[in-house]
Design a protein around this motif. Structure first.
Motif, PDB file in Angstrom:
ATOM      1  N   LEU A  39       0.804  -1.223   0.000  1.00 13.01           N
ATOM      2  CA  LEU A  39       0.000   0.000   0.000  1.00 13.01           C
ATOM      3  C   LEU A  39       0.835   1.271   0.000  1.00 13.01           C
ATOM      4  CD1 LEU A  39      -2.780  -1.042   2.557  1.00 13.01           C
ATOM      5  CD2 LEU A  39      -2.955  -0.934   0.059  1.00 13.01           C
ATOM      6  N   ASP A  40       2.108   1.149   0.389  1.00 15.92           N
ATOM      7  CA  ASP A  40       2.944   2.340   0.542  1.00 15.92           C
ATOM      8  C   ASP A  40       3.835   2.628  -0.664  1.00 15.92           C
ATOM      9  OD1 ASP A  40       1.961   2.693   3.161  1.00 15.92           O
ATOM     10  OD2 ASP A  40       3.380   1.191   3.909  1.00 15.92           O
ATOM     11  N   PHE A  41       3.750   1.806  -1.693  1.00 15.44           N
ATOM     12  CA  PHE A  41       4.653   2.024  -2.825  1.00 15.44           C
ATOM     13  C   PHE A  41       3.907   1.812  -4.139  1.00 15.44           C
ATOM     14  CE2 PHE A  41       7.755   0.862  -6.039  1.00 15.44           C
ATOM     15  CZ  PHE A  41       8.808   1.738  -5.791  1.00 15.44           C
ATOM     16  N   ARG A  42       4.075   2.760  -5.044  1.00 12.16           N
ATOM     17  CA  ARG A  42       3.577   2.620  -6.415  1.00 12.16           C
ATOM     18  C   ARG A  42       4.653   3.172  -7.343  1.00 12.16           C
ATOM     19  NH1 ARG A  42      -1.617   2.465  -8.514  1.00 12.16           N
ATOM     20  NH2 ARG A  42      -2.483   3.238  -6.551  1.00 12.16           N
ATOM     21  N   GLY A  43       5.256   2.288  -8.127  1.00 18.92           N
ATOM     22  CA  GLY A  43       6.321   2.703  -9.034  1.00 18.92           C
ATOM     23  C   GLY A  43       6.002   2.312 -10.453  1.00 18.92           C
ATOM     24  N   TYR A  44       6.613   3.005 -11.391  1.00 21.08           N
ATOM     25  CA  TYR A  44       6.376   2.776 -12.813  1.00 21.08           C
ATOM     26  C   TYR A  44       7.682   2.303 -13.443  1.00 21.08           C
ATOM     27  CZ  TYR A  44       2.432   5.504 -11.300  1.00 21.08           C
ATOM     28  OH  TYR A  44       1.339   5.947 -10.586  1.00 21.08           O
ATOM     29  N   CYS A  45       7.681   1.051 -13.877  1.00 18.84           N
ATOM     30  CA  CYS A  45       8.900   0.416 -14.369  1.00 18.84           C
ATOM     31  C   CYS A  45       9.005   0.557 -15.883  1.00 18.84           C
ATOM     32  CB  CYS A  45       8.908  -1.065 -13.999  1.00 18.84           C
ATOM     33  SG  CYS A  45       8.612  -1.409 -12.250  1.00 18.84           S
ATOM     34  N   GLY A  46      10.228   0.707 -16.351  1.00 19.53           N
ATOM     35  CA  GLY A  46      10.452   0.790 -17.789  1.00 19.53           C
ATOM     36  C   GLY A  46      11.912   1.056 -18.094  1.00 19.53           C
ATOM     37  N   THR A  47      12.216   1.163 -19.375  1.00 21.43           N
ATOM     38  CA  THR A  47      13.570   1.447 -19.840  1.00 21.43           C
ATOM     39  C   THR A  47      13.586   2.798 -20.539  1.00 21.43           C
ATOM     40  OG1 THR A  47      14.063  -0.898 -20.142  1.00 21.43           O
ATOM     41  CG2 THR A  47      15.454   0.674 -21.325  1.00 21.43           C
ATOM     42  N   LEU A  48      14.491   3.684 -20.110  1.00 20.53           N
ATOM     43  CA  LEU A  48      14.606   4.979 -20.778  1.00 20.53           C
ATOM     44  C   LEU A  48      15.111   4.769 -22.194  1.00 20.53           C
ATOM     45  CD1 LEU A  48      14.951   5.998 -17.607  1.00 20.53           C
ATOM     46  CD2 LEU A  48      15.761   8.047 -18.769  1.00 20.53           C
ATOM     47  N   THR A  49      14.360   5.238 -23.170  1.00 19.51           N
ATOM     48  CA  THR A  49      14.817   5.142 -24.551  1.00 19.51           C
ATOM     49  C   THR A  49      15.568   6.395 -24.984  1.00 19.51           C
ATOM     50  OG1 THR A  49      12.728   6.016 -25.414  1.00 19.51           O
ATOM     51  CG2 THR A  49      12.887   3.633 -25.119  1.00 19.51           C
ATOM     52  N   SER A  50      15.349   7.513 -24.287  1.00 12.61           N
ATOM     53  CA  SER A  50      16.100   8.737 -24.567  1.00 12.61           C
ATOM     54  C   SER A  50      15.910   9.705 -23.408  1.00 12.61           C
ATOM     55  CB  SER A  50      15.636   9.384 -25.878  1.00 12.61           C
ATOM     56  OG  SER A  50      14.290   9.806 -25.785  1.00 12.61           O
ATOM     57  N   GLY A  51      16.791  10.728 -23.346  1.00 15.99           N
ATOM     58  CA  GLY A  51      16.677  11.747 -22.311  1.00 15.99           C
ATOM     59  C   GLY A  51      17.313  11.342 -20.992  1.00 15.99           C
ATOM     60  N   VAL A  52      17.344  12.291 -20.077  1.00 17.49           N
ATOM     61  CA  VAL A  52      17.866  12.086 -18.724  1.00 17.49           C
ATOM     62  C   VAL A  52      16.792  12.536 -17.744  1.00 17.49           C
ATOM     63  CG1 VAL A  52      19.681  12.705 -17.081  1.00 17.49           C
ATOM     64  CG2 VAL A  52      20.235  12.488 -19.512  1.00 17.49           C
TER      65      VAL A  52
END
Length: 565
Positions: free
Chosen positions: A254-267
């Motif tokens: 209940l205390d964590f919500r994260g969005y996972c993925g791979t950066l394709t460009s940018g910082v």
């Protein structure tokens, strides 16, 4: 040249740390069949001491049975793992091999040279930083050399090494090397290959592969391996414009919500204001989480988990971008497409288009022109066959971020999937050259329509037809009319339907109404009291079955036979 080091014995942890942090170079070998691609990879692995003794023994055993190198060891057997490949002496599937030196780690994609397997070559090239295009010194630039060079250009691979192989079979001739080099330079002027280097080699004997050749003292450049170790790829990434496609929503408690993925460009850094597409909602990055813990910044191609300060509805397929540089979204764009299916393209047919982490219904609405890879000439086309390449218009059911592939490899590429078989039928690279927002005015004016029936058929992906539904029972006629409209619409057809009430004063002119819609390239469904000459007439009294559902099935069968559905 191998990655062996004294640190393995004295400080294994430091060795592993150094090895883990070496820069990775992905490259492919391509070119015409029998140009020596697999042999070159085998030579790179052999001379960099990356073949184990049992592997070498197995190759020597196979060499006696199916080797194609005469008295020499056929190193291609190290890469050609399929039985059919060894028997025929060709590469069929993409083979990946891994090795490292003291300076770099490498992933090699050995791609097939046969035209039949061009789609495999395009697949192997899609993730590479560099391409080695092999040319047989005896034959020079071939059709497949040009085809693969064109694909490398379209894929935006910035670094190309043209390895002119089998120099031992032309007596290590400098004149022959320069002749092939000049031919390739002339052809490549029409391609986008910004960094081309030429190396004369003999993969079978090892000349200029890992060490400089004594037989080619006239060559003043570096051996192939040294070029691979030193080519600069760090600046090839786009670090300016943030693209973070969400692959997975991580909700362990209940205390964590994260969005996972791979950066394709940018910082991206904590505190950055980001916008979610397509919703347009904004928030700030709260933290960047990795397996080792939180970090202060992330850049491509890092796989990370982002947390935001606000609770926003975000799911797989959404994309995070910087709020001060939000890209446009569109459901229509142009792309260079490589057709990969045995079955030919049907313009207008509904497929599934997969862009990064999202899948959208859509397809190729129009083939703008086909490209002849031998001459790079453009020609008109209404369909595509296996391995053909064309500029096409892609239409989707909803808007997406469609980046130009040359600046955004990760979000500028896509594949097209058959919705029934789930097979990949095409791969594409998005083009944004401004032409989609311009109207081409050539200065000429015409006084009659220059858009004929065949052009409309190609554009809409269907043949125009007038379907007249008649019969004694008005209720059955109307039910069949709108049921067929739905069937045709769901099959991606451009269709209009008119019952008696909609026709009004035009009831007596059904044939004229049908002709008007035919001219527009549409399929018209018209309820009428009687049959109409020149139309597809469906008389409900004559259709098989007693119920409306049975008559609908009979009507669908007739239209399928006429290729309307």
């Amino acid at each position: 040249m191998s990655h062996q080091s004294d640190l393995i014995a004295s400080d294994i942890q430091e060795y592993l740390h150094q090895h883990e942090n070496k820069e990775l170079l992905r490259f492919l070998t391509c070119g015409s069949v029998d140009d020596g691609k697999s042999t070159l990879i085998g030579r790179l692995l052999h001379d960099s001491k990356m073949i184990y003794e049992d592997q070498l023994a197995a190759i020597q055993k196979d060499n006696e049975r199916v080797g194609n190198a005469g008295e020499e060891l056929d190193l291609a057997l190290l890469v050609d793992g399929l039985a059919a490949e060894r028997e025929q002496g060709i590469t069929i599937d993409v083979a990946y091999r891994y090795f490292s030196t003291s300076k770099r780690k490498f992933i090699i994609a050995d791609t097939p040279g046969h035209e039949q397997y061009t789609r495999n070559m395009a697949t192997g090239a899609s993730t590479c930083d560099l391409a080695i295009i092999l040319i047989d010194a005896r034959h020079g630039v071939q059709v497949q050399t040009k085809r693969h060079s064109f694909i490398v250009s379209q894929l935006g691979i910035k670094h190309t090494i043209v390895a002119i192989n089998k120099m031992d079979l032309v007596d290590f001739s400098e004149e022959r090397f320069e002749e092939i080099k000049a031919d390739y330079i002339e052809f490549s002027k029409q391609l986008d290959l910004p960094d081309i280097q030429f190396v004369p080699i003999s993969a079978l004997k090892g000349d200029n592969v890992v060490s400089l050749s004594e037989s080619m003292g006239w060559y003043q450049g570096e051996p192939l391996m040294e070029t691979l170790e030193t080519v600069e790829i760090a600046n090839d990434q786009n670090f300016d414009e943030l693209r973070f496609p969400v692959q997975y929503v991580n909700r362990p408690n209940l205390d964590f919500r994260g969005y996972c993925g791979t950066l394709t460009s940018g910082v991206v850094r904590p505190g950055d204001e980001v916008t979610v597409l397509p919703s347009g909602k904004s928030s700030k990055v709260k933290s960047i989480v990795t397996f080792e813990g939180e970090i202060d910044e992330a850049f491509p191609p890092m796989a990370v988990t982002l947390t935001l300060e606000d609770e926003i509805d975000i799911s797989r397929g959404d994309m995070l971008v910087h709020s001060n540089a939000v890209p446009d979204t569109t459901n229509r764009f142009d792309a260079m497409v490589v057709w990969m299916a045995e079955e030919s393209l049907q313009p207008g047919r509904q497929y599934e288009v997969k862009l990064n982490t999202t899948r959208v219904a859509g397809g190729i609405s129009h083939v703008r022109h086909r490209v002849d890879v031998n001459t790079l000439e453009q020609s008109a086309a209404s369909t595509l066959e296996l391995n053909e390449i064309a500029r096409c218009e892609i239409t989707l059911e909803r808007a997406v971020v469609a980046d130009d592939y040359r600046s955004h490899h990760g979000t500028g590429s896509f594949i097209i999937v058959d919705r029934l078989t789930n097979a990949t039928v095409a791969a594409g690279m998005i083009i944004d050259d401004g032409s989609q927002n311009e109207i081409d005015l050539d200065g000429s004016l015409i006084s009659t329509s220059d858009v004929d029936a065949s052009a409309r058929a190609v554009r809409l992906g269907q043949s125009a037809a007038a379907i007249v539904i008649s019969g004694s029972d008005a209720e059955i006629r109307e039910t069949l009319l709108f049921s067929l409209e739905k069937v045709l619409f769901e099959r991606g057809r451009a269709v209009v339907a008119f019952d008696q009430s909609q026709l009004g004063d035009l009831k007596a002119q059904v044939a004229g109404v049908a002709a008007l819609f035919n001219q527009a390239g549409l399929i018209s469904l018209i309820e009428s009291d009687a049959s109409v000459e020149g139309a597809i007439n469906l008389n409900t009294d004559s259709l098989a079955g007693d119920s409306a559902k049975a008559k609908l099935q009979a009507a669908v069968t007739q239209l399928q036979a006429k290729e309307i559905i």
